[in-house]
Structures are given as C-alpha cells and as structure tokens.
Design an enzyme around this catalytic site. Structure first.
Site, short mmCIF file in Angstrom:
data_model
loop_
_atom_site.label_atom_id
_atom_site.label_comp_id
_atom_site.label_asym_id
_atom_site.label_seq_id
_atom_site.Cartn_x
_atom_site.Cartn_y
_atom_site.Cartn_z
N TYR A 163 1.04 -1.37 0.39
CA TYR A 163 -0.13 -0.08 -0.33
C TYR A 163 0.88 1.01 -0.21
CZ TYR A 163 -2.86 3.19 1.99
OH TYR A 163 -4.31 4.13 2.57
N LEU A 221 5.88 -9.76 -2.41
CA LEU A 221 4.40 -9.88 -3.11
C LEU A 221 3.90 -10.95 -1.99
CD1 LEU A 221 4.45 -10.80 -6.30
CD2 LEU A 221 5.31 -8.55 -5.19
N SER A 222 4.62 -11.16 -0.44
CA SER A 222 4.02 -11.64 0.82
C SER A 222 2.52 -11.06 1.11
CB SER A 222 4.61 -11.50 1.75
OG SER A 222 5.03 -10.89 2.41
N THR A 223 2.21 -10.12 1.47
CA THR A 223 1.12 -8.87 1.20
C THR A 223 0.62 -8.39 0.02
OG1 THR A 223 2.12 -7.29 2.88
CG2 THR A 223 0.97 -9.56 3.75
N PHE A 275 10.12 -0.29 3.25
CA PHE A 275 8.51 -0.49 3.67
C PHE A 275 8.05 -2.14 4.19
CE2 PHE A 275 8.51 3.20 0.73
CZ PHE A 275 8.29 4.06 1.80
N ALA A 276 9.53 -2.51 3.69
CA ALA A 276 8.93 -4.00 3.47
C ALA A 276 9.32 -4.27 5.22
CB ALA A 276 9.66 -4.82 2.85
N TYR A 278 4.42 -6.41 17.24
CA TYR A 278 5.18 -5.38 16.26
C TYR A 278 5.41 -4.67 16.07
CZ TYR A 278 3.41 -1.96 12.54
OH TYR A 278 3.64 -0.99 11.48
N ASP A 322 -6.34 -0.89 23.66
CA ASP A 322 -7.25 0.52 22.73
C ASP A 322 -7.03 1.70 23.74
OD1 ASP A 322 -7.33 -0.69 19.96
OD2 ASP A 322 -9.41 -1.16 20.50
N1 LIG Z 1 -0.80 1.09 6.43
C1 LIG Z 1 -0.41 1.89 7.78
O1 LIG Z 1 -1.43 2.35 8.67
C2 LIG Z 1 1.21 1.72 8.48
C3 LIG Z 1 0.97 2.46 9.98
C4 LIG Z 1 2.57 2.71 10.67
C5 LIG Z 1 3.58 2.46 9.96
N2 LIG Z 1 3.40 1.35 8.87
C6 LIG Z 1 4.20 0.75 7.88
O2 LIG Z 1 4.54 0.82 6.04
C7 LIG Z 1 4.83 -0.14 5.32
C8 LIG Z 1 3.82 -0.62 5.18
O3 LIG Z 1 3.26 -0.80 5.14
P1 LIG Z 1 2.26 -0.62 4.14
O4 LIG Z 1 0.03 -0.70 5.02
O5 LIG Z 1 1.91 -0.55 2.83
O6 LIG Z 1 1.34 -2.44 4.12
P2 LIG Z 1 1.57 -3.59 3.03
O7 LIG Z 1 1.34 -5.38 3.48
O8 LIG Z 1 0.54 -2.96 2.30
O9 LIG Z 1 3.31 -3.43 2.32
C9 LIG Z 1 4.57 -4.33 3.05
C10 LIG Z 1 4.90 -4.97 1.35
O10 LIG Z 1 6.32 -5.32 2.48
C11 LIG Z 1 6.11 -7.04 1.44
N3 LIG Z 1 7.43 -7.63 2.24
C12 LIG Z 1 7.12 -8.20 4.15
N4 LIG Z 1 7.88 -8.76 4.01
C13 LIG Z 1 9.05 -8.82 2.94
C14 LIG Z 1 9.89 -9.02 2.99
N5 LIG Z 1 10.76 -10.23 4.04
N6 LIG Z 1 10.77 -8.99 1.93
C15 LIG Z 1 10.09 -8.54 0.89
N7 LIG Z 1 8.94 -7.41 0.44
C16 LIG Z 1 7.95 -8.10 1.71
C17 LIG Z 1 5.17 -7.58 1.34
O11 LIG Z 1 4.81 -7.86 -0.22
C18 LIG Z 1 4.27 -5.81 1.09
O12 LIG Z 1 4.06 -6.18 -0.48
C19 LIG Z 1 4.54 -1.02 6.65
O13 LIG Z 1 6.47 -1.75 7.01
C20 LIG Z 1 4.08 -0.59 7.81
O14 LIG Z 1 4.94 -1.88 9.35
C21 LIG Z 1 1.98 1.20 7.84
#
Ligand SMILES: NC(=O)c1ccc[n+]([C@@H]2O[C@H](COP(=O)([O-])OP(=O)(O)OC[C@H]3O[C@@H](n4cnc5c(N)ncnc54)[C@H](O)[C@@H]3O)[C@@H](O)[C@H]2O)c1
Length: 320
Positions: free
Chosen positions: A12, A34-36, A70-71, A138, A279
């Site tokens: 995302y 592409l795990s998520t 981001f992963a 987490y 919460d």
């Molecule tokens: N979405 C939120 O509200 C939010 C809030 C705070 C922090 N975050 C952080 O932002 C980042 C992105 O979040 P998101 O919502 O886009 O999550 P998401 O799950 O959509 O994206 C994470 C991506 O990382 C990839 N991935 C996971 N492990 C991997 C690995 N070992 N090697 C390669 N690729 C890997 C997944 O396939 C996915 O495409 C994350 O680190 C998350 O912790 C998100």
C-alpha cells in the site's frame, strides 16, 4: 535524478511512494516478495525484483543513492500470536538489508516506523520525545529496528530518517489499501457499506472522548509520500532523525463512520460491542518536528477528502 531501492513497493504505502519518486524523475527499483503486496501495485516505470529483503545484497550496488524501507509484517494481532515471524522478518530482515547497504556503499535510508512504538501514551499529542513502550510485538520489532538504525548512523555514518506513521488512509489514483485480513477502519467501513460484512463493529462507546468512541489520527497516503521525498533531502550522514507523521488532529470512530456515510451515500450497519484490550482512547501525533525538520505540512487533512479518495479506489477495485 537519483536511484532508489523501495522495499515493499508492491504494498500500500510503498507503491504510493514509488509512484511519487517516479513522478519526481527518480529511478526506482522495487524489491518485494509479494507476501502481502501485489505485482500490479508496482508502478509502471519501476524495475521490479521479486525477492526478500534478506537477499537485498543481490540487488544493491553502488549505483543506488538510497533505500526506502517499507517491507515488513504489520498485523498487530498476528504479531502477538506469532512473534518469531515478526522478529525474523522485521528485525532480522532489516539487519540483513542494512548490512547489504553498507557492503554496497549505499548510505541513505528512510524507514517506515510506526505510532505503535509508543504504546499507551502518557500525553497527547504524542511527540517523538515521548516514552517508547510498545504494547505488542509488531511495535516492539519496529522500535528495535529504530534502535538498530541509530547505532548504524553513529557507528558507520548512515544518513537515516524514521517516519512514525499514525493511521495511513486514502488512496492515490490506482494505488490503495488492500490488506488481507483488513484491520484498518476506513476499508472495514467500506466493506459494511458494500454489504461485504454484515456491520461495522465499534469496540467501546464509553471512552472519555466527546462521542465515547476512540480517536485516531488519519493521514492521507499522498501526504505521507510527500514526507518521504522531503526526508530523502533532509537525511544527514551520521544522524538518525525520527519524525511522527500525522494530521495532528484526530477523528473518532463515529466521525469516520459518518464521513463514510456522507461520501458513499450508503447506509452503514453499526454494532457496538465492548472495548478491546489495549486500545488507548486517543492516539494523535504531534507533527511539529516533521514540520520543522522536513518542511512538511499535510495538504489533505480533511477527513471527507481522505475517505473520498479511498472510496474511488475501492469502487474501482470492486469493478463498480
Ligand atoms: N498502513 C499503515 O497504517 C501503517 C502505519 C504505520 C506503519 N506502517 C508501516 O508501513 C510499511 C508499509 O505498510 P503497508 O500498509 O503498505 O503494508 P503492506 O503489507 O501493504 O506492504 C508491505 C509490503 O512489504 C512486502 N514484504 C513483507 N515482507 C517482506 C520481505 N521480507 N521481503 C520483501 N518484501 C516484503 C509485502 O509483500 C508488501 O508488499 C510497513 O513497514 C508498516 O509496518 C503502516
């Protein structure tokens, strides 16, 4: 023009940031297992390498100017049930990535940290100087990576910025949120609006807030992306800057549901149940440091605008 590795760029937030980097004229390589994430989430124009951050050494070389990381695994409930997965993927994975960066001479990093590093706040709005006491695995793994980055900056001159996101929401054109399972409020309310779930569950309406429901800080994903580009400019060798990213004003669960009703014109069945353990009543960021250090101001703070962009994406995703 610079060249960046975007880990998690099929997810995302990573896909939206990758799109912004390309629009700014940079060269982008996405590394994602592409795990998520989704292959079609990788913006056209980015090179795509399907692989794990643990293998970043096979991708990184001296031609890269930096990494946006981001992963991660990021489901709070799963992190409590399966902590090893989180320590392995988030912490050991980031360690491998950072080692590969050093071996390749890539000396700039922007990392996705999170509000979950703070845990239950002692005061709101939450500043970066607040106590860090994560209440789930987490948050603990993300805080561990922040510590790792600080020591790498001190020992080896890494230029680093950690951005602690609060609740990311909205969409950017064809890039939006599709987590499975979904745990974020706005997409869950959309599912109720579309009849894909019988109702939206509201966990507690007796909190000490104006309408009794929890208050969270929603930040538009495009505003978040702009902060990443500013962070790349602000990063200084040997320094690890940590900045919260939020709107600085929160919205209650009830206000979010009302906004979705206004934007979609649909009825939303609501079921109020008891509070969920852990919460906090209010989680709102102080984004003063991001403003001062990065020159960042969110340009899309209006909740209805955030919801409207996310709704457009959701309708398209559902073929509606
Ligand atoms: N979405 C939120 O509200 C939010 C809030 C705070 C922090 N975050 C952080 O932002 C980042 C992105 O979040 P998101 O919502 O886009 O999550 P998401 O799950 O959509 O994206 C994470 C991506 O990382 C990839 N991935 C996971 N492990 C991997 C690995 N070992 N090697 C390669 N690729 C890997 C997944 O396939 C996915 O495409 C994350 O680190 C998350 O912790 C998100």
């Amino acid at each position: 023009m610079s060249k960046y590795l975007v880990t998690g760029g099929a997810g995302y937030v990573g896909s939206v940031v990758a799109a912004h980097l390309l629009e700014a004229g940079h060269q982008v390589t996405v590394l994602d297992d592409l795990s998520t994430g989704f292959r079609e989430g990788v913006p056209a124009g980015a090179e795509f390498v399907e692989g794990r951050i643990q293998e970043a050494g096979k991708v990184l070389d001296g031609s890269f100017d930096g990494v946006l990381h981001f992963a991660a695994s990021s489901q709070v409930g799963e992190s409590v049930a399966d902590p090893e997965k989180y320590w392995r993927n988030n912490v050991a994975g980031s360690l491998e990535l950072i080692s590969a960066m050093r071996a390749a001479g890539v000396r700039k990093l922007v990392f996705s940290s999170t509000a979950a590093t703070y845990g239950e706040p002692e005061a709101v709005p939450i500043a970066e100087t607040a106590r860090t006491a994560p209440t789930n695995t987490y948050g603990a793994t993300k805080l561990a990576v922040d510590h790792l980055i600080t020591s790498e900056a001190v020992a080896h001159g890494l230029a680093a910025v950690s951005l602690r996101y609060f609740n990311v929401a909205g969409a950017y054109g064809t890039y939006g949120e599709r987590h499975d399972p979904e745990s974020h409020l706005i997409p869950l309310v959309f599912q109720a609006a579309l009849g894909q779930r019988p109702h939206i569950a509201v966990y507690g309406d007796d909190y000490p807030t104006p309408d009794g429901t929890c208050i969270r800080d929603y930040i538009h994903v495009a505003d978040l992306a702009e902060a990443h580009l500013l962070a790349l400019d602000a990063a200084k060798p040997g320094e690890h800057l940590i900045c919260n990213l939020g709107n600085g004003s929160g919205f209650s669960v009830h206000e979010v549901i009302e906004s979705v009703k206004r934007v979609t014109g649909r009825e939303i069945p609501v079921q109020v149940s008891g509070r969920r353990a852990g919460d906090p009543a209010v989680l709102v960021a102080s984004a003063a440091r991001a403003h001062e250090a990065l020159g960042w101001t969110p340009r899309r703070p209006n909740l209805d605008d955030i919801v409207a962009d996310a709704w457009k994406f959701t309708l398209a995703k559902n073929g509606l």
